[in-house]
Structure formats: C-alpha cells, structure tokens
Design a protein around this motif. Structure first.
Motif, PDB file in Angstrom:
ATOM      1  N   ASN A   1      26.538  74.282  21.939  1.00 37.17           N
ATOM      2  CA  ASN A   1      25.759  73.235  21.270  1.00 37.17           C
ATOM      3  C   ASN A   1      25.238  73.709  19.911  1.00 37.17           C
ATOM      4  O   ASN A   1      25.247  72.946  18.941  1.00 37.17           O
ATOM      5  N   ALA A   2      24.801  74.951  19.838  1.00 36.46           N
ATOM      6  CA  ALA A   2      24.318  75.502  18.561  1.00 36.46           C
ATOM      7  C   ALA A   2      25.450  75.553  17.547  1.00 36.46           C
ATOM      8  O   ALA A   2      25.269  75.224  16.369  1.00 36.46           O
TER       9      ALA A   2
ATOM     10  N   LYS B   1      24.621  77.791  31.621  1.00 35.24           N
ATOM     11  CA  LYS B   1      23.604  77.230  30.728  1.00 35.24           C
ATOM     12  C   LYS B   1      23.596  77.924  29.362  1.00 35.24           C
ATOM     13  O   LYS B   1      23.529  77.268  28.328  1.00 35.24           O
ATOM     14  N   GLU B   2      23.678  79.243  29.336  1.00 38.89           N
ATOM     15  CA  GLU B   2      23.651  79.982  28.069  1.00 38.89           C
ATOM     16  C   GLU B   2      24.891  79.679  27.228  1.00 38.89           C
ATOM     17  O   GLU B   2      24.806  79.514  26.014  1.00 38.89           O
ATOM     18  N   ASP B   3      26.045  79.584  27.867  1.00 36.97           N
ATOM     19  CA  ASP B   3      27.272  79.241  27.152  1.00 36.97           C
ATOM     20  C   ASP B   3      27.177  77.837  26.562  1.00 36.97           C
ATOM     21  O   ASP B   3      27.616  77.585  25.445  1.00 36.97           O
ATOM     22  N   ARG B   4      26.587  76.947  27.315  1.00 35.42           N
ATOM     23  CA  ARG B   4      26.403  75.567  26.842  1.00 35.42           C
ATOM     24  C   ARG B   4      25.470  75.546  25.630  1.00 35.42           C
ATOM     25  O   ARG B   4      25.705  74.822  24.667  1.00 35.42           O
ATOM     26  N   ARG B   5      24.410  76.352  25.674  1.00 38.45           N
ATOM     27  CA  ARG B   5      23.470  76.438  24.556  1.00 38.45           C
ATOM     28  C   ARG B   5      24.178  76.968  23.303  1.00 38.45           C
ATOM     29  O   ARG B   5      24.021  76.428  22.210  1.00 38.45           O
ATOM     30  N   VAL B   6      24.994  78.001  23.472  1.00 36.86           N
ATOM     31  CA  VAL B   6      25.726  78.591  22.343  1.00 36.86           C
ATOM     32  C   VAL B   6      26.707  77.574  21.754  1.00 36.86           C
ATOM     33  O   VAL B   6      26.797  77.421  20.536  1.00 36.86           O
TER      34      VAL B   6
END
Length: 128
Positions: free
Chosen positions: A111-112, A104-109
């Motif tokens: 996407n950012a 999830k955190e990698d996906r957030r990064v």
C-alpha cells in the motif's frame, strides 16, 4: 500450490478464481532485461567509435559487422520491455495484487508503494 511449484494432488480440492489480469508481466522475463539489452549488448559501440578501419584486422571487422545486425533488434526489444514495464508498474495494475497479500506487514508495504506511484494517465500509457 502450483504457484509455489508444488504438484497438485489428485485428491485435493481447490478453487480457481481470477482476481485480475496483470498487464506488462513480460517486462519481468529474463529476455527483457533492459540492462543487458542496452548496456551489455551495446558494449561494442565504444569499440566502433574508436575504430581505425585501416589498421583493424579483417576478422574483427567481420565480427563487428555481424554484431551490428543485432543492434536494431536489441533496441526494439528494449523498447518493448520498457513499454511493458510502464504498463506493469501502474497503480491500478499493481493494486490487483492486494487481495493476494495475506501478511499484514506485506500489505502495508505494498500500500505504501502504491501510494507513491503516480496515477495512470491515458496520454502517458498510449506512448508506452
């Protein structure tokens, strides 16, 4: 398993599914290191600029003449690497990686990062 450098065992079942095609991946190849091509390989430009042909040893002149033969190919390779990098680092191209990111955190990064990239324009890419 193959992507992680592991050998696929004969008794393991797996499915191969293409989720996209990344353009410009060659920009990441070691031989397309733009810093090496434009900085390190061109280091003799300073030598040539400050060269006094009359007082320079013949061997040095021969070495510089040989080096000068590599200038055009290195510039052409750098140009190709930059064009590949421009194709690689587009929002649409990198968006293909999202289905592969499970943390999830990698996906957030990711996407950012994608949100910061400009939209690809045909006129910019055609010059690449």
């Amino acid at each position: 398993m193959r992507a992680m450098g592991q050998r696929i065992q004969p008794d393991v079942n797996y499915t191969e599914e293409a989720v996209g095609r990344l353009e410009g991946i060659s920009a990441l190849y070691k031989e397309n290191d733009v810093r090496r091509l434009l900085v390190h390989e061109m280091a003799n430009l300073d030598v040539v600029r400050d060269l006094d042909v009359e007082s320079t040893k013949e061997k040095t002149l021969r070495d510089l003449a040989k080096w000068s033969d590599s200038v055009e190919p290195n510039l052409a390779q750098a140009e190709e690497a930059i064009a590949a990098g421009r194709r690689l680092l587009t929002k649409d191209n990198l968006r293909q990686l999202l289905p592969l990111v499970s943390v999830k955190e990698d996906r957030r990064v990711l996407n950012a990062y994608l949100a910061e990239l400009p939209e690809a324009h045909a006129d910019r890419l055609s010059n690449a």
